[in-house]
Design an enzyme around this catalytic site. Structure first.
Site, PDB file in Angstrom:
ATOM      1  CD  GLU A 241      -2.923   1.017   2.366  1.00 49.72           C
ATOM      2  OE1 GLU A 241      -3.858   0.210   2.216  1.00 49.72           O
ATOM      3  OE2 GLU A 241      -2.780   1.715   3.387  1.00 49.72           O
ATOM      4  NE  ARG A 267      -5.498  35.996 -13.369  1.00 51.22           N
ATOM      5  CZ  ARG A 267      -6.556  36.780 -13.240  1.00 51.22           C
ATOM      6  NH1 ARG A 267      -7.426  36.904 -14.246  1.00 51.22           N
ATOM      7  NH2 ARG A 267      -6.777  37.431 -12.116  1.00 51.22           N
ATOM      8  CD  GLN A 278      13.379  35.840  -9.629  1.00 49.03           C
ATOM      9  OE1 GLN A 278      13.480  36.420  -8.554  1.00 49.03           O
ATOM     10  NE2 GLN A 278      14.330  35.841 -10.549  1.00 49.03           N
TER      11      GLN A 278
END
Length: 388
Positions: A241, A267, A278
């Site tokens: 798992e 955008r 930056q």
């Protein structure tokens, strides 16, 4: 070091991606009937039995290939909770049956579990025994050719829809590591009841609830492995798992990372794409570094498991890295989307689905303990006594 999958694995990953896009879209709210419908289709596609032996209806895939399949599922299935349920069923419940079951047990349970006809739940966590798995209060007392189980489990994945429960119980209260045993309890067994389905922050597509055992009488033919081998069964389930299930988060992270890069490219603010700032570009690079680092650690652990390497450190590091990266990438993806990031969508969904990942399968703090113990930390070294 070869970082490429073989052609056959790539073909299977493409198949999983197309299938999940087409068949595994999540409903607006959890619906048990729809869950079963999608589960049956995932079974026919081979997803819920991928690690099980071919002789019992599975695909016989090793841990490395299973991780690749789960990554593809996480990439293409936006219902991470459903993918989580598939992995919990397969790696925490069905795989231990394949590893520890008798021939009769494997013939009885594995074909239905691998085909999607039945669903399994792994019952280990209790209200007073989460990280301390050796302090379980659920008891199994031998009565002739059967065992009577009494106790309660919590946070049990798939329990509201399960057909078989893999239950950890104490058979020897003073036995420590060898005091636990594992039982296969069928749904409908008198004394077994499942509580109300949890309303959770994340993984909403995965049904979880409490499981109560009020004097369940289970035949000794349903004992998985020898009496006292429950801790070994549990260790097997967690090893699979902590590696293969967490590959789902790699796919989910990649999906959100790709959409975030697209978002900051398109955008615009102050007359320029925000990706040119930056502060934004560096955050995206940090997201990519976390994802790539976690991915390398997970596949290193998967390769070790596939090769039969007895290693506690690699699965622990992989689980820590993937879960922490998923949470941070979720936070970053929301931040880079601004106000739209807190609306219903894949960024906030990743964060909600990732938060439990630091807790289940052994908390990240427990994983650090496991790794430290494997390194011999905290144990006093013996010093040689010089003879005079």
């Amino acid at each position: 070091m070869d970082f490429d999958f073989c052609a056959e694995t790539e073909e299977m990953r493409d198949m999983v991606t197309r299938f999940a896009h087409r068949e595994l879209a999540a409903p607006a709210a959890f619906d048990a009937g729809d869950f079963r419908r999608r589960w049956s289709r995932a079974g026919r596609q081979g997803l819920v039995g991928s690690s099980l032996p071919v002789a019992y209806g599975g695909s016989g895939l090793d841990a490395l290939t299973c991780a690749a399949m789960m990554e593809a599922l996480g990439l293409s299935c936006t219902d991470v909770g459903f993918a989580f349920s598939v992995a919990a069923h397969l790696f925490a419940a069905a795989t231990p049956i394949a590893e520890f079951g008798t021939e009769e047990q494997k013939k009885h349970w594995l074909p239905a579990l691998g085909s999607g006809e039945q669903i399994a739940a792994h019952c280990i966590t209790e209200p007073e025994a989460g990280s301390d798995a050796l302090s379980l209060r659920t008891r199994a007392v031998r009565e002739g050719s059967a065992y009577r189980l009494t106790g309660s489990k919590c946070f049990t994945t798939n329990s509201p829809v399960a057909d078989v429960f893999v239950v950890q119980a104490v058979t020897d209260p003073d036995g420590g590591f060898f005091g636990l045993s594992t039982f296969l309890v069928e749904a409908g067994t008198p004394g077994l009841t499942v509580g109300r389905r949890y309303d959770k922050v994340g993984l909403r597509g995965s049904p979880m609830a409490d499981v109560h055992l009020d004097g369940c009488l289970v035949p000794d033919t349903h004992l998985l492995g020898a009496e006292g081998s429950g801790a070994a069964v549990f260790s097997c389930s967690m090893k699979w798992e902590r590696i293969c299930l967490f590959a789902i988060y790699l796919g989910a992270m990649k999906r959100v990372l790709d959409s975030t890069v697209a978002h900051v490219r398109d955008r615009e603010q102050f007359g320029t794409p925000v990706g040119g700032f930056q502060a934004v570009s560096h955050r995206v690079v940090d997201m990519m570094a976390r994802y790539e680092s976690a991915r390398l650690l997970l596949y290193k652990a998967a390769k070790g498991l596939a090769d039969g390497v007895d290693d506690e450190v690699a699965p622990a590091l992989a689980k820590i890295a993937v879960s922490e990266a998923a949470v941070q990438i979720g936070l970053d993806a929301i931040q880079l989307r601004g106000a739209s990031g807190v609306l219903d969508g894949e960024a906030e969904s990743l964060l909600r689905d990732a938060l439990p990942a630091r807790i289940f399968s052994g908390t990240n703090e427990i994983q650090k303990n496991n790794a430290a113990r494997a390194l011999g930390l905290g144990t006093r070294r013996r010093t040689a006594v010089r003879s005079r």
